[in-house]
Design a protein around this motif. Sequence first.
Motif, PDB file in Angstrom:
ATOM      1  N   ARG A 122       2.045   4.765   9.105  1.00 18.89           N
ATOM      2  CA  ARG A 122       2.901   5.369   8.079  1.00 18.89           C
ATOM      3  C   ARG A 122       4.376   5.253   8.475  1.00 18.89           C
ATOM      4  NH1 ARG A 122       1.654   8.726   3.897  1.00 18.89           N
ATOM      5  NH2 ARG A 122      -0.192   7.376   3.939  1.00 18.89           N
ATOM      6  N   PHE A 123       4.671   5.464   9.749  1.00 18.83           N
ATOM      7  CA  PHE A 123       6.039   5.327  10.253  1.00 18.83           C
ATOM      8  C   PHE A 123       6.527   3.887  10.075  1.00 18.83           C
ATOM      9  CE2 PHE A 123       9.340   4.705  13.407  1.00 18.83           C
ATOM     10  CZ  PHE A 123      10.036   5.900  13.412  1.00 18.83           C
ATOM     11  N   MET A 124       5.655   2.919  10.365  1.00 18.58           N
ATOM     12  CA  MET A 124       6.000   1.510  10.181  1.00 18.58           C
ATOM     13  C   MET A 124       6.312   1.210   8.718  1.00 18.58           C
ATOM     14  SD  MET A 124       3.248  -0.458  12.625  1.00 18.58           S
ATOM     15  CE  MET A 124       3.661  -2.039  11.902  1.00 18.58           C
ATOM     16  N   GLY A 128       9.777   0.203   9.235  1.00 20.97           N
ATOM     17  CA  GLY A 128       9.622  -1.178   9.646  1.00 20.97           C
ATOM     18  C   GLY A 128       9.144  -1.323  11.078  1.00 20.97           C
ATOM     19  N   ALA A 129       8.655  -2.519  11.393  1.00 21.41           N
ATOM     20  CA  ALA A 129       8.074  -2.782  12.717  1.00 21.41           C
ATOM     21  C   ALA A 129       9.127  -2.716  13.824  1.00 21.41           C
ATOM     22  CB  ALA A 129       7.387  -4.143  12.727  1.00 21.41           C
ATOM     23  N   ALA A 174       0.363  -0.573  17.893  1.00 23.79           N
ATOM     24  CA  ALA A 174       0.232  -0.783  16.448  1.00 23.79           C
ATOM     25  C   ALA A 174       1.028  -1.996  15.987  1.00 23.79           C
ATOM     26  CB  ALA A 174       0.685   0.468  15.694  1.00 23.79           C
ATOM     27  N   VAL A 175       2.252  -2.138  16.480  1.00 24.49           N
ATOM     28  CA  VAL A 175       3.082  -3.269  16.080  1.00 24.49           C
ATOM     29  C   VAL A 175       2.508  -4.579  16.604  1.00 24.49           C
ATOM     30  CG1 VAL A 175       5.372  -4.322  16.307  1.00 24.49           C
ATOM     31  CG2 VAL A 175       5.168  -1.870  15.854  1.00 24.49           C
ATOM     32  N   SER A 176       2.036  -4.574  17.850  1.00 26.68           N
ATOM     33  CA  SER A 176       1.504  -5.814  18.429  1.00 26.68           C
ATOM     34  C   SER A 176       0.246  -6.278  17.708  1.00 26.68           C
ATOM     35  CB  SER A 176       1.209  -5.618  19.923  1.00 26.68           C
ATOM     36  OG  SER A 176       0.103  -4.748  20.132  1.00 26.68           O
ATOM     37  N   VAL A 245       6.688  -9.651   5.829  1.00 25.25           N
ATOM     38  CA  VAL A 245       6.681  -9.005   4.524  1.00 25.25           C
ATOM     39  C   VAL A 245       6.517  -7.513   4.754  1.00 25.25           C
ATOM     40  CG1 VAL A 245       5.773 -10.969   3.239  1.00 25.25           C
ATOM     41  CG2 VAL A 245       4.189  -9.382   4.331  1.00 25.25           C
ATOM     42  N   PRO A 246       6.994  -6.671   3.842  1.00 26.51           N
ATOM     43  CA  PRO A 246       6.784  -5.228   4.012  1.00 26.51           C
ATOM     44  C   PRO A 246       5.299  -4.906   4.054  1.00 26.51           C
ATOM     45  CG  PRO A 246       8.372  -5.679   2.272  1.00 26.51           C
ATOM     46  CD  PRO A 246       7.749  -6.997   2.623  1.00 26.51           C
ATOM     47  N   LEU A 247       4.967  -3.866   4.785  1.00 24.45           N
ATOM     48  CA  LEU A 247       3.572  -3.454   4.827  1.00 24.45           C
ATOM     49  C   LEU A 247       3.077  -3.126   3.425  1.00 24.45           C
ATOM     50  CD1 LEU A 247       3.086  -1.144   7.935  1.00 24.45           C
ATOM     51  CD2 LEU A 247       2.249  -3.458   7.585  1.00 24.45           C
ATOM     52  N   LYS A 248       1.924  -3.637   3.110  1.00 25.37           N
ATOM     53  CA  LYS A 248       1.341  -3.424   1.794  1.00 25.37           C
ATOM     54  C   LYS A 248       1.017  -1.939   1.599  1.00 25.37           C
ATOM     55  CE  LYS A 248      -2.275  -5.471  -1.096  1.00 25.37           C
ATOM     56  NZ  LYS A 248      -3.429  -6.405  -1.087  1.00 25.37           N
ATOM     57  N   THR A 249       1.355  -1.415   0.419  1.00 25.60           N
ATOM     58  CA  THR A 249       1.031  -0.022   0.127  1.00 25.60           C
ATOM     59  C   THR A 249      -0.481   0.165   0.152  1.00 25.60           C
ATOM     60  OG1 THR A 249       3.002   0.197  -1.238  1.00 25.60           O
ATOM     61  CG2 THR A 249       1.250   1.840  -1.536  1.00 25.60           C
TER      62      THR A 249
END
Length: 462
Positions: A122-124, A128-129, A174-176, A245-249
């Motif tokens: 959710r924070f990402m 953003g990453a 999570a980012v990796s 790309v932005p994280l998909k909702t």
Amino acid sequence: MATTTITAERNEVAHLRGESQVPLTTYTLGTSRPISINQNPNEVPEDAPYSTTAIPDGGYGWVIVAAGFITTFCHNGIINCWGVLQAALLDSTLKNEKAATLTFVGSLGLAGGAMYGLLVVRFMRWFGARATILLGVFLMGMSMIGASFCTSNVAGLFGTYGIIGGVGMAMNYAVSNALPVQYFSSRLGLANGIIKLGGGVGGCVMAVALEAMYQRVGIVWTFRFQGLCTLAVGMPAAWMLKDRVPLKTAPFFDTSMFRSIPFVATFVASAIGVFALYIPPYYLPLFAQSIGLSSGTGAGLVAAFNACNAIGRFCAGPLCDKIGPLNMFVMVMAVNAVSMLAIWPVSNTLAPLVIFATVNGVANGAYFTTQPTVVAGIFGPGRATVAMSMSVTGWTAGYLMGAPIAGYLLQAAGGSRQSAGIGQSVEAYRPAIFYAGGMATLSALFVIIARLTVAKKVLKRV
């Protein structure tokens, strides 16, 4: 009689997740003629930016891989070497503490990395990453520096290393896991393998470095050294990481994913398997001392374990691409179980213990490359981030209780109060070893269920 080839597995899981543009290829026994099964034309493919056809399969993705290698180096340099720091603490400022209590400190950091996974996603989505991993690396480094002021205070270690470090490691992990699937498709296994290789290299290098620092400057500056190195090396690399790309909702917790039997089976397999994963690196230094080896040899064994961990992390990526992630997952958990049940219980001298550290290290490392590749293969790039975060959250109990349960079994079997290992025989460790091997075996069985389910659904469509 029809059967699928091993190399068709990636198409099988793509077919199951509903990608209409990905044909499924199977082969009839005794002939090389393929049978193509196309998706129902009424099924809707993933949104264009998130579809496999839109993924560059390289480009800036290689920068992501290089930076991810470095941040994973820092992450695993911390968490995989807790056994070295634990042995040093028991030898210096916390001589009267039980090993099982200190193991909980490391396990809390591990569990935090899993427990906060959904919140981190959710924070990402909000920030953003790049912002996520910058904050994560900062918290990891500061947790080690903060822990340097608490080397005589277990509660302080829980708060710094366990809680603050756990949040930072959750962000890093999570980012990796989220970024490679945005940049790679056919080379996803290779990309994951290189990134996870950084963790194995970090664990190997830092195990030797931390033991050397402890012998030279003491436990306080050993913690500070690792914290400062994490900030100096990790922060520039974190700045290079960004979303394609932005994280998909998506829902915070997508219950529809549990309608996929392969996902449920791999979810359960992962949740069970992690109970065993960190028992070897946490207890190898103490186990080595129990059979008369020095603390330096124990640290060397952890370094060897982590070096083999690095090999497993890297090799598992291309193997996932070649033989299929689910097939690879079966082999990984089977080797993990066999090494614990057949090799470790009889490792009463250095030679078999080195063999165990080698074999188990490779299988252990391969797990961390294979499992995200399996999840990404089931749900595709658009849903992989949420799916992986849900899966990692399921690791919380295993990360928190896996190694401490082994510690309590060790104490019940006659482990000493102060070191839980020095002067004890191998017999005292066998209940903990068989517990770890049993959990790995049970995990392997659930992976087999996932693989058979995929094959069965495919055969029904032939």
